[in-house]
Design a protein around this motif. Structure first.
Motif, short mmCIF file in Angstrom:
data_model
loop_
_atom_site.label_atom_id
_atom_site.label_comp_id
_atom_site.label_asym_id
_atom_site.label_seq_id
_atom_site.Cartn_x
_atom_site.Cartn_y
_atom_site.Cartn_z
N PHE A 40 39.28 38.62 42.94
CA PHE A 40 39.21 40.08 42.81
C PHE A 40 38.93 40.47 41.36
O PHE A 40 39.33 39.79 40.42
CB PHE A 40 40.56 40.71 43.22
N ASP A 41 38.27 41.59 41.20
CA ASP A 41 38.11 42.23 39.91
C ASP A 41 37.70 43.68 40.18
O ASP A 41 37.50 44.07 41.33
CB ASP A 41 37.04 41.53 39.05
N THR A 42 37.56 44.47 39.13
CA THR A 42 37.11 45.85 39.28
C THR A 42 35.59 45.88 39.30
O THR A 42 34.93 44.87 39.00
CB THR A 42 37.61 46.73 38.11
N LEU A 47 38.92 42.65 34.43
CA LEU A 47 39.71 41.42 34.26
C LEU A 47 38.92 40.36 33.50
O LEU A 47 39.45 39.71 32.60
CB LEU A 47 40.17 40.88 35.61
N LYS A 48 37.68 40.20 33.86
CA LYS A 48 36.82 39.22 33.18
C LYS A 48 36.75 39.53 31.68
O LYS A 48 36.81 38.64 30.84
CB LYS A 48 35.43 39.23 33.79
N LEU A 54 42.17 37.08 38.87
CA LEU A 54 43.09 37.45 39.93
C LEU A 54 42.60 36.85 41.25
O LEU A 54 41.43 36.98 41.58
CB LEU A 54 43.18 38.97 40.06
N ARG A 55 43.53 36.20 41.94
CA ARG A 55 43.16 35.60 43.22
C ARG A 55 44.31 35.73 44.20
O ARG A 55 45.47 35.84 43.81
CB ARG A 55 42.81 34.13 43.05
N ILE A 119 37.13 42.77 46.28
CA ILE A 119 36.98 41.33 46.46
C ILE A 119 35.60 40.90 45.98
O ILE A 119 34.60 41.54 46.27
CB ILE A 119 37.24 40.91 47.92
N LEU A 120 35.58 39.83 45.19
CA LEU A 120 34.33 39.28 44.70
C LEU A 120 33.76 38.27 45.69
O LEU A 120 32.54 38.12 45.80
CB LEU A 120 34.53 38.58 43.35
N GLY A 121 34.66 37.55 46.35
CA GLY A 121 34.22 36.53 47.29
C GLY A 121 35.28 35.46 47.47
O GLY A 121 36.39 35.57 46.94
N THR A 122 34.93 34.43 48.21
CA THR A 122 35.88 33.41 48.61
C THR A 122 35.35 32.02 48.28
O THR A 122 34.16 31.75 48.44
CB THR A 122 36.15 33.52 50.12
#
Length: 194
Positions: A40-42, A47-48, A54-55, A119-122
């Protein structure tokens, strides 16, 4: 909630090196367990920008939400909350606002609104762990965005001693030093190339 200092050394491996090490340490398919990381990020990757990540990690029906932030000096500070399966599923489906008690407090202290997370991905990792020279040697085979990679991690409590042991290990097994980005960074790089 738990909070701990993470000190680890990482190196990328080729598939052949990974297989060779598994043979040397008698690691079979039965030693590996699957873990799924949802990152996850905004929208603006706040966060980066803070060199944080964040996960939500799923391992055998256990769901951990972990925020990793740079520690003063060496390593990362990890703040972790346990979440319910139903809450995680609701977050992943976009039906629920992201909430994890202690992680949300840390996010707010970083001026990040948990409501802004997406969510950015999995990423799926098959992981095996063994005790080695006072630390934990971790063998990871990860799958994401049509990519497979192989990584060796060495988790320790003493940075200086751990570094010497890890470098000696790489030399002993004739493995070139290949620095490893964080999994989320490798994941994002692969996604951006698609």
């Amino acid at each position: 909630m738990t909070q701990q200092l993470e000190i680890e050394f990482k190196n990328m491996l080729t598939q052949a090196e990974f297989t060779h090490l598994c043979i040397c340490f008698k690691i079979t398919d039965q030693h590996f367990h699957a873990q799924t990381n949802h990152y996850f990020d905004t929208q603006n990757f706040d966060l980066k920008k803070l060199q944080s990540g964040l996960r939500i990690r799923e391992v055998q029906n256990r769901f951990e939400c972990t925020l990793k932030e740079p520690a003063t000096g060496i390593g990362l500070i990890e703040t972790t909350d346990i979440l319910s399966k139903s809450h995680v599923q609701s977050i992943l489906d976009g039906h629920s606002v992201f909430h994890a008690n202690e992680v949300s407090k840390r996010l707010q202290s970083l001026k990040i609104d948990p409501n802004d997370l997406r969510i950015l991905g999995t990423l799926l990792t098959e992981r095996a762990e063994i005790e080695y020279e006072g630390g934990l040697l971790v063998f990871d085979h990860s799958h994401y965005a049509d990519t497979d990679d192989y990584e060796l991690e060495y988790e320790v409590s003493n940075e200086k001693a751990g570094k010497a042991i890890f470098e000696s290990f790489l030399t002993q097994y004739s493995i070139p030093r290949r620095p490893a980005d964080k999994k989320v960074a490798r994941f994002m790089s692969a996604v951006n190339k698609k």
